[in-house]
Motif scaffolding. Structure first.
Motif, mmCIF file in Angstrom:
data_model
loop_
_atom_site.group_PDB
_atom_site.id
_atom_site.type_symbol
_atom_site.label_atom_id
_atom_site.label_comp_id
_atom_site.label_asym_id
_atom_site.label_seq_id
_atom_site.Cartn_x
_atom_site.Cartn_y
_atom_site.Cartn_z
ATOM 1 N N MET A 43 -44.805 30.075 38.720
ATOM 2 C CA MET A 43 -43.431 30.419 39.088
ATOM 3 C C MET A 43 -42.543 29.167 39.072
ATOM 4 O O MET A 43 -41.448 29.172 38.482
ATOM 5 N N VAL A 44 -43.022 28.097 39.700
ATOM 6 C CA VAL A 44 -42.248 26.844 39.729
ATOM 7 C C VAL A 44 -42.066 26.299 38.319
ATOM 8 O O VAL A 44 -40.982 25.836 37.934
ATOM 9 N N GLN A 45 -43.146 26.399 37.526
ATOM 10 C CA GLN A 45 -43.099 25.895 36.157
ATOM 11 C C GLN A 45 -42.050 26.660 35.336
ATOM 12 O O GLN A 45 -41.258 26.064 34.601
ATOM 13 N N THR A 46 -42.044 27.971 35.481
ATOM 14 C CA THR A 46 -41.089 28.797 34.724
ATOM 15 C C THR A 46 -39.653 28.520 35.156
ATOM 16 O O THR A 46 -38.752 28.384 34.317
ATOM 17 N N ILE A 47 -39.445 28.424 36.470
ATOM 18 C CA ILE A 47 -38.083 28.160 36.974
ATOM 19 C C ILE A 47 -37.573 26.807 36.481
ATOM 20 O O ILE A 47 -36.402 26.640 36.153
ATOM 21 N N SER A 48 -38.506 25.839 36.386
ATOM 22 C CA SER A 48 -38.094 24.495 35.956
ATOM 23 C C SER A 48 -37.646 24.471 34.495
ATOM 24 O O SER A 48 -36.914 23.573 34.086
ATOM 25 N N TYR A 49 -38.085 25.456 33.689
ATOM 26 C CA TYR A 49 -37.671 25.481 32.284
ATOM 27 C C TYR A 49 -36.246 26.004 32.097
ATOM 28 O O TYR A 49 -35.600 25.695 31.099
ATOM 29 N N THR A 108 -33.238 18.546 31.894
ATOM 30 C CA THR A 108 -34.404 18.251 31.051
ATOM 31 C C THR A 108 -35.719 18.134 31.814
ATOM 32 O O THR A 108 -36.771 18.030 31.180
ATOM 33 N N LEU A 109 -35.665 18.138 33.141
ATOM 34 C CA LEU A 109 -36.876 17.877 33.930
ATOM 35 C C LEU A 109 -38.042 18.803 33.551
ATOM 36 O O LEU A 109 -39.115 18.341 33.129
ATOM 37 N N GLY A 110 -37.853 20.100 33.687
ATOM 38 C CA GLY A 110 -38.940 21.046 33.446
ATOM 39 C C GLY A 110 -39.391 21.090 32.003
ATOM 40 O O GLY A 110 -40.594 21.074 31.705
ATOM 41 N N TRP A 111 -38.413 21.097 31.090
ATOM 42 C CA TRP A 111 -38.745 21.192 29.662
ATOM 43 C C TRP A 111 -39.522 19.970 29.199
ATOM 44 O O TRP A 111 -40.475 20.081 28.428
ATOM 45 N N SER A 112 -39.108 18.790 29.648
ATOM 46 C CA SER A 112 -39.796 17.562 29.237
ATOM 47 C C SER A 112 -41.204 17.478 29.794
ATOM 48 O O SER A 112 -42.056 16.758 29.250
ATOM 49 N N ALA A 113 -41.450 18.207 30.893
ATOM 50 C CA ALA A 113 -42.778 18.150 31.520
ATOM 51 C C ALA A 113 -43.820 18.971 30.763
ATOM 52 O O ALA A 113 -45.020 18.844 31.047
ATOM 53 N N ILE A 114 -43.390 19.788 29.812
ATOM 54 C CA ILE A 114 -44.333 20.667 29.092
ATOM 55 C C ILE A 114 -45.439 19.850 28.425
ATOM 56 O O ILE A 114 -46.624 20.197 28.491
ATOM 57 N N LEU A 115 -45.048 18.767 27.769
ATOM 58 C CA LEU A 115 -46.049 17.949 27.067
ATOM 59 C C LEU A 115 -47.051 17.344 28.053
ATOM 60 O O LEU A 115 -48.239 17.209 27.736
ATOM 61 N N TYR A 116 -46.576 16.987 29.236
ATOM 62 C CA TYR A 116 -47.491 16.412 30.236
ATOM 63 C C TYR A 116 -48.420 17.479 30.812
ATOM 64 O O TYR A 116 -49.582 17.196 31.100
ATOM 65 N N PHE A 117 -47.891 18.707 30.966
ATOM 66 C CA PHE A 117 -48.768 19.804 31.399
ATOM 67 C C PHE A 117 -49.874 20.012 30.370
ATOM 68 O O PHE A 117 -51.046 20.208 30.723
ATOM 69 N N ALA A 118 -49.502 19.975 29.088
ATOM 70 C CA ALA A 118 -50.496 20.156 28.024
ATOM 71 C C ALA A 118 -51.519 19.023 28.045
ATOM 72 O O ALA A 118 -52.726 19.255 27.868
#
Length: 286
Positions: A94-100, A158-168
């Motif tokens: 939920m937090v991840q989705t909201i951050s995007y 950009t916070l949530g979107w930029s974090a996608i690569l780090y989640f991966a």
């Protein structure tokens, strides 16, 4: 299989670059075209370097990018590390989705939100200041606040979107390393420091190198929507100056010359940064 991508890069990547280099050396006239326009040599480069605005533009561009490098770049890393510690998968998703979501908000809407929140009459920020006995401030007319406002809006978007690569990157770390560390008595902080951070270090270095390569470039759309003559002292960057001279004044040769200058400087910066990365780590772009 190799031919289609080769044709794509030739037509849409290399030909525009060559055209931009040629136009930057001419007094390009849209009606005469490349073959009818007169050559100007390095006149547009010299005009840009001798401009009274050159020092201000370079300072503002570098300072906004440095603030981004200090505050915006590490924020997604910290966000990904903190969210990685959440064990409830539902809350985590939920937090991840909201951050995007802010990434998909239009730049125009972002600028409108900034204007609304910072309004000196009805803005939320000024209403809070009044509650603490402070005076209302017109933040968008004061050049001292522009760097902070832009950095905050950029971070929010950009916070949530930029974090996608780090989640991966975090999902690629071998879980057996954590189990072995727990057996050895390592707490969460030790696991993060000795396993998680080294595990995502290659991703961090690659993204940092790419970021350094764009130190003279800024997404000027938000700046154009937020700045005004009162804040030119800190808000005017190379991109906005080129927008006024190159697009609004139809001086395409000048805009191409400045764009070429930015590209060459970006290439030099990324070569230097890549060399340092190869020297002090095992990760580099080439």
């Amino acid at each position: 299989m190799f031919l289609p991508p080769l044709i794509y890069y030739l037509i849409f990547r290399y030909v525009p670059v060559v055209m931009a280099v040629v136009i930057s050396m001419m007094d390009y006239n849209i009606y005469k075209g490349i073959f009818g326009s007169e050559w100007a040599g390095f006149k547009h480069f010299i005009d840009f370097f001798n401009s009274v605005y050159f020092g201000r533009l370079l300072r503002n561009t570098l300072m906004i990018n440095l603030l981004s490098l200090v505050f915006v770049f590490p924020a997604p890393i910290i966000f990904a590390l903190l969210l990685n510690e959440v064990r409830n998968s539902l809350i985590k998703r939920m937090v991840q989705t909201i951050s995007y979501l802010p990434h998909f908000v239009s730049t125009v809407i972002v600028a409108s939100m900034a204007v609304t929140f910072l309004s000196p009459s009805v803005g939320l920020i000024n209403n809070i200041l009044v509650q603490f006995g402070m005076e209302r401030t017109n933040f968008l007319l004061d050049p001292n606040y522009f760097w902070g406002i832009f950095t905050f809006m950029d971070l929010w978007k950009t916070l949530g979107w930029s974090a996608i690569l780090y989640f991966a990157a975090l999902t690629g770390i071998n879980t057996e390393l954590y189990e072995a560390a727990r057996v050895d008595g390592a707490n969460r902080w030790h696991q993060t420091w000795h396993i998680t951070l080294p595990g995502i270090a290659p991703t961090i270095i690659i993204l940092l190198l790419l970021k350094i390569g764009h130190m003279l470039e800024i997404g000027y759309e938000l700046i154009v929507l937020l700045y005004n003559p009162n804040t030119y002292l800190t808000a005017d960057v190379i991109g906005t100056y080129v927008y006024r001279r190159g697009i609004l004044d139809a001086n395409y040769s000048f805009a191409s010359a400045v764009g070429l200058f930015q590209s060459v400087m970006g290439l030099l910066l990324i070569i230097i940064a890549n060399k340092l990365a190869r020297k002090y780590s095992e990760t580099s772009l080439w």
